[in-house]
Design an enzyme around this catalytic site. Structure first.
Site, PDB file in Angstrom:
ATOM      1  N   LYS A   3      -4.368  14.646 -24.049  1.00 13.12           N
ATOM      2  CA  LYS A   3      -3.108  14.128 -24.609  1.00 13.12           C
ATOM      3  C   LYS A   3      -1.935  14.372 -23.653  1.00 13.12           C
ATOM      4  CE  LYS A   3      -3.417  16.772 -28.264  1.00 13.12           C
ATOM      5  NZ  LYS A   3      -4.658  17.511 -27.939  1.00 13.12           N
TER       6      LYS A   3
ATOM      7  N   ARG B 265      -0.385  17.394 -37.057  1.00  8.82           N
ATOM      8  CA  ARG B 265      -1.691  18.060 -37.011  1.00  8.82           C
ATOM      9  C   ARG B 265      -2.239  18.339 -38.393  1.00  8.82           C
ATOM     10  NH1 ARG B 265      -1.229  20.565 -31.539  1.00  8.82           N
ATOM     11  NH2 ARG B 265      -3.031  21.826 -31.085  1.00  8.82           N
TER      12      ARG B 265
ATOM     13  N   ARG C  49      -8.457  24.430 -17.068  1.00  9.10           N
ATOM     14  CA  ARG C  49      -7.066  23.923 -17.018  1.00  9.10           C
ATOM     15  C   ARG C  49      -6.111  24.976 -16.438  1.00  9.10           C
ATOM     16  NH1 ARG C  49      -4.592  21.407 -22.445  1.00  9.10           N
ATOM     17  NH2 ARG C  49      -5.334  23.315 -23.443  1.00  9.10           N
TER      18      ARG C  49
ATOM     19  N   ARG D 217      -3.360  29.158 -19.819  1.00 10.68           N
ATOM     20  CA  ARG D 217      -2.939  29.497 -21.169  1.00 10.68           C
ATOM     21  C   ARG D 217      -3.833  30.579 -21.763  1.00 10.68           C
ATOM     22  NH1 ARG D 217      -2.188  23.818 -24.182  1.00 10.68           N
ATOM     23  NH2 ARG D 217      -2.849  25.130 -25.925  1.00 10.68           N
TER      24      ARG D 217
ATOM     25  N   ARG E 210      -9.809  26.780 -32.620  1.00 10.89           N
ATOM     26  CA  ARG E 210      -8.949  25.601 -32.422  1.00 10.89           C
ATOM     27  C   ARG E 210      -9.702  24.320 -32.797  1.00 10.89           C
ATOM     28  NH1 ARG E 210      -7.166  26.327 -26.400  1.00 10.89           N
ATOM     29  NH2 ARG E 210      -5.728  24.623 -26.782  1.00 10.89           N
TER      30      ARG E 210
END
Ligand code: ADP
Ligand code: AMP
Length: 223
Positions: free
Chosen positions: A13, A88, A127, A161, A172
């Site tokens: 996203k 969400r 990431r 992160r 998650r």
């Protein structure tokens, strides 16, 4: 034109929202980024949210909708925005409809990025972000052109992160399937939902999104 990008953590996203910002002059509104900025500034809201974010759980609907309500009133949102990570929950989606109606705005398209769970874990595990300019990278899928140097700003400091690990990803992903996926039928019933294969390479996903947005834009003009 206002767009919603929907998808689980690591679906792409943020990567795609940044491309669409450049291409269409829209503003990326990432609730995750807003919360992380609030944490970095040491604000009470950020500190309250951080405990939940670190565990991979969702922050309360009231906090999040309050943040978005204020943000979409800002002048830079007048040309259109891309919601990334919001809504969400069905309750957030309903609140969004109310706040958009109050300022005579609407959503032109809701685009779901579909990616397998295994690929999602692989994506978040690799990431990293430039600490100076925020450019996003991936160890395998979007590596730095020059080792240790940001392609965009030349910075040398990078961060990962805290919640991007396989253990937190389980929570998650559960939050996504239990609390966020029920939004899909909500937007399907409004005729706004488009689904894109997020497993494809980044440039192919980007082309697909651009084509959906152009089409939605042209359909809206005809109304
Ligand atoms: P999200 O914002 O949905 O959590 P990101 O856009 O940050 O996801 O993408 C997660 C990671 O996967 C990033 O490191 C990004 O470089 C990488 N990525 C994004 N899209 C793709 C893709 N189509 N193929 C492979 N890797 C991707
Ligand atoms: P993200 O950057 O979108 O992956 O979000 C990181 C974390 O911020 C999530 O795991 C949640 O704890 C919190 N968060 C972000 N957006 C929302 C939202 N719309 N509703 C609830 N929590 C959110």
């Amino acid at each position: 034109m206002n767009i919603i990008l929907l998808g689980p953590p690591g679906a792409g996203k943020g990567t795609q929202a940044r491309k669409l910002e450049e291409k269409f002059g829209l503003v990326q509104l990432s609730t995750g980024d807003m919360l992380r900025s609030s944490v970095a500034r040491g604000e009470p809201l950020g500190l309250e949210a951080k405990m939940l974010m670190d565990k991979g759980q969702l922050v309360s609907d009231d906090i999040i909708t309050g943040m978005i309500r204020e943000r979409i009133k800002q002048p830079d949102c007048s040309r259109g925005f891309i919601l990334d990570g919001f809504p969400r929950t069905v309750s957030q989606a309903e609140s969004l409809d109310v706040m958009l109606a109050a300022c005579q705005k609407e959503i032109g398209a809701v685009i779901e990025l579909k990616v397998d769970d295994e690929a999602l874990v692989d994506r978040v595990s690799g990431r990293f972000t430039c600490s100076q300019c925020g450019a996003g990278y991936h160890k395998k899928y979007k590596p730095l052109k020059i080792e240790g140097t940001c392609d965009v700003c030349g910075g040398h400091d990078f961060t990962c992160r805290a919640d991007d690990n396989a253990e937190t990803m389980k929570t998650r992903l559960k939050a996504f399937y239990d609390q966020t996926a029920p939004i899909l039928p909500y937007y399907q019933s409004k005729g706004l939902l488009k689904t894109v294969n997020g497993m494809a390479p980044m440039n192919e996903v980007q082309e697909e999104l651009e084509s959906i947005i152009k089409h939605a834009h042209n359909s809206n003009k005809g109304m």
